[in-house]
Design an enzyme around this catalytic site. Structure first.
Site, mmCIF file in Angstrom:
data_model
loop_
_atom_site.group_PDB
_atom_site.id
_atom_site.type_symbol
_atom_site.label_atom_id
_atom_site.label_comp_id
_atom_site.label_asym_id
_atom_site.label_seq_id
_atom_site.Cartn_x
_atom_site.Cartn_y
_atom_site.Cartn_z
ATOM 1 N N TYR A 10 7.498 9.141 -1.876
ATOM 2 C CA TYR A 10 7.510 8.381 -0.626
ATOM 3 C C TYR A 10 8.200 7.054 -0.920
ATOM 4 O O TYR A 10 7.835 6.355 -1.873
ATOM 5 C CB TYR A 10 6.072 8.140 -0.143
ATOM 6 C CG TYR A 10 5.989 7.210 1.038
ATOM 7 C CD1 TYR A 10 6.623 7.536 2.239
ATOM 8 C CD2 TYR A 10 5.298 5.998 0.967
ATOM 9 C CE1 TYR A 10 6.567 6.679 3.333
ATOM 10 C CE2 TYR A 10 5.231 5.148 2.070
ATOM 11 C CZ TYR A 10 5.864 5.488 3.233
ATOM 12 O OH TYR A 10 5.808 4.642 4.321
ATOM 13 N N ASP A 25 12.391 2.850 -7.446
ATOM 14 C CA ASP A 25 11.448 2.349 -6.449
ATOM 15 C C ASP A 25 10.180 1.971 -7.207
ATOM 16 O O ASP A 25 9.365 2.822 -7.555
ATOM 17 C CB ASP A 25 11.167 3.431 -5.395
ATOM 18 C CG ASP A 25 10.118 2.979 -4.393
ATOM 19 O OD1 ASP A 25 9.484 1.933 -4.619
ATOM 20 O OD2 ASP A 25 9.923 3.699 -3.391
ATOM 21 N N LYS A 71 4.505 -4.841 -2.316
ATOM 22 C CA LYS A 71 3.069 -4.779 -2.642
ATOM 23 C C LYS A 71 2.589 -5.922 -3.554
ATOM 24 O O LYS A 71 2.395 -7.026 -3.083
ATOM 25 C CB LYS A 71 2.716 -3.429 -3.255
ATOM 26 C CG LYS A 71 2.831 -2.255 -2.249
ATOM 27 C CD LYS A 71 2.136 -1.024 -2.757
ATOM 28 C CE LYS A 71 2.457 0.232 -1.973
ATOM 29 N NZ LYS A 71 1.645 0.448 -0.797
HETATM 30 C C1 LIG Z 1 6.690 4.105 -3.846
HETATM 31 C C2 LIG Z 1 6.670 3.452 -2.514
HETATM 32 N N1 LIG Z 1 7.805 3.005 -1.969
HETATM 33 C C3 LIG Z 1 7.838 2.393 -0.784
HETATM 34 C C4 LIG Z 1 6.694 2.226 -0.049
HETATM 35 C C5 LIG Z 1 6.739 1.562 1.279
HETATM 36 O O1 LIG Z 1 6.188 0.295 1.184
HETATM 37 P P1 LIG Z 1 5.653 -0.439 2.500
HETATM 38 O O2 LIG Z 1 4.428 0.269 2.933
HETATM 39 O O3 LIG Z 1 5.402 -1.854 2.029
HETATM 40 O O4 LIG Z 1 6.749 -0.372 3.506
HETATM 41 C C6 LIG Z 1 5.472 2.681 -0.570
HETATM 42 C C7 LIG Z 1 4.212 2.499 0.173
HETATM 43 O O5 LIG Z 1 3.155 2.925 -0.188
HETATM 44 C C8 LIG Z 1 5.464 3.312 -1.827
HETATM 45 O O6 LIG Z 1 4.327 3.795 -2.355
#
Ligand SMILES: Cc1ncc(COP(=O)(O)O)c(C=O)c1O
Length: 456
Positions: free
Chosen positions: A165, A267, A295
């Site tokens: 994700y 990511d 985060k």
């Molecule tokens: C690996 C990863 N990338 C991107 C995101 C998206 O982040 P946000 O919820 O701050 O948009 C998440 C959210 O949990 C994530 O776990």
């Protein structure tokens, strides 16, 4: 392979789950009322669909240190930590002070402030990427990274791993949780949209490959010569439990991407500053072309950042890539971020995470061995999870062999005994600098109670 835990009698997990659900509901009446009211005006009664997990959302009143309290007055050791944001713990005094001081001098100007470069310099030091821009979420960070990669390479195709994700923008809402009837063969997974409303033309620009499989990646790159802008990977997959990269896998990804003229994007929204001061980049020693953060870098405020190679980020200097946002570098976020990164998440904080991880992992391994449970724990500094299978999980299709009933029962057991885990069987825990050894051992004690009940 058998996914049934052998020392556990058939039906036992279902029986215990029913009992724990009843106990859960009897102590969360106010949450239930608030949820019903919220559903009148908010779809599913929650601000983000992730928050609507079985048996029902727990409405929180406040938090302090390692603890949070729900609206029914139940107290928890927080293992959820806001989906991995709160590694500083709740209401950390120095973060509160930084936010108060900034708030008293104004919270938003949409003009640069002196501390922007202080935060960027600290991120550059940790992640070995010379140039940074701020965003407001992980979604925005991966959105910008993909745009930068496409602009820099002049190509449009992306390669992502099955079941990662990367946020909720169209380009990467592909094969996040693809159902077996749609996901195609393992050596050429299908690209499956995760939501209605994602245009097919965008989905068709994404090729999906299994995690930990360089051969399939190589064949996929060969099938699309001169078309792939970037391979984007969550270097440790953290949205289906925790899936570790094989030795040499991340290095192999970078080599293959570069051989085919593509960029490698990490990511690190979940791994960044939680599994090591420099996330997976630091822990595994592989520096990608672009890094996405969010985060935990913001000290508890909405945040995000994308960092990268000077030539790639130079497309912003050259006015080729438009990277913008009203709240980018918001002074309140920057103040909290600077304090979190430079005053709270110090080397001593990471030593503390490692000590907590050791206590948790040791305790859990002992319980699993004492009760002969075919499960295993994984810990990486502030992060960790229990995998409800004996063998290591290497990719999404392995993960699907796990019986999710155990993760759900465990969530209920912990919640009913004062530990709040992130909702969802696929989730993992995040600890904070304010957690004590006694806090984390509460999880182990609860786990042992569940083990005893399952095997009795
Ligand atoms: C690996 C990863 N990338 C991107 C995101 C998206 O982040 P946000 O919820 O701050 O948009 C998440 C959210 O949990 C994530 O776990």
């Amino acid at each position: 392979m058998s996914t049934v835990a052998e020392p556990i009698a058939p039906g036992r997990v279902v029986e215990l789950t029913a009992k724990e659900e009843e106990r859960f509901r009897s102590k969360r009446r106010r949450s239930d009322e608030l949820w019903k009211q919220a559903r009148q005006v908010i779809p599913r009664g929650v601000p983000s669909s992730f928050q609507d997990a079985a048996p029902q959302p727990v409405f929180i009143d406040h938090g302090k240190g390692s603890r949070i309290w729900d609206v029914d007055g139940n107290e928890y050791v927080d293992f959820h930590n806001g989906f991995g944001v709160m590694v500083v713990g709740h209401a950390h005094p120095v973060i509160v002070q930084a936010i108060n001081e900034r708030a008293a001098r104004g919270t938003h100007f949409a003009q640069p402030v002196a501390d922007d470069a202080v935060v960027a310099t600290e991120l550059a030091r940790r992640f070995k990427q010379p140039q940074w821009r701020f965003t407001n979420s992980g979604t925005e960070s991966t959105l910008d990274a993909v745009r930068l990669a496409r602009a820099f390479t002049g190509r449009e195709r992306l390669i992502k791993m099955e079941a990662t994700y990367h946020g909720h923008h169209d380009s990467l809402m592909v094969s996040v949780e693809p159902p077996p009837e749609l996901f195609g063969p393992p050596d050429q997974p299908a690209s499956v949209p995760w939501s209605e409303g994602v245009p097919k033309a965008i989905v068709d620009l994404v090729s999906v490959v299994p995690f930990n499989d360089l051969e399939v990646l190589e064949r996929t790159l060969q099938r699309h010569p001169d078309q792939v802008a970037a391979v984007i990977v969550e270097p440790v997959m953290m949205n289906c439990g925790i899936v570790l990269p094989d030795d040499g896998y991340l290095e192999g990804l970078r080599t293959l991407a570069h051989e085919h003229g593509a960029l490698l994007i990490f990511d690190e929204v979940k791994t960044g500053v939680t599994i090591d001061p420099a996330g997976a980049t630091g822990r595994f020693g592989v520096v990608p072309d672009l890094v996405c953060l969010a985060k935990a870098i913001g000290g508890g405020l909405p945040c995000g950042a994308v960092g990268g190679r000077a030539d790639v980020m130079g497309t912003i200097d050259a006015h080729k890539v438009v990277q913008i946002g009203t709240f980018n570098g918001n002074p309140l976020t920057i103040a909290a971020s600077k304090t979190a990164l430079t005053s709270v998440l110090t080397p001593a904080a990471y030593a503390h995470f490692d000590a907590l991880a050791e206590a948790l992992e040791g305790g859990l391994r002992k319980v699993m061995s004492d009760y002969q449970l075919p499960f295993h724990p994984i810990t990486l500094a502030a992060r960790g999870c229990v995998t409800y299978r004996k063998e290591r999980v290497r990719n999404y299709r392995d993960y699907l062999t796990i019986d999710k009933k155990y993760a759900y029962l465990s969530w209920l057991y912990q919640c009913n005994r004062g530990v709040l885990m992130a909702p969802g069987a696929e989730e993992n825990w995040t600890l904070s600098v304010q957690h004590s050894e006694d806090d984390v051992l509460r999880y182990v004690r609860n786990f042992e109670e569940m083990a005893k009940a399952l095997t009795s």
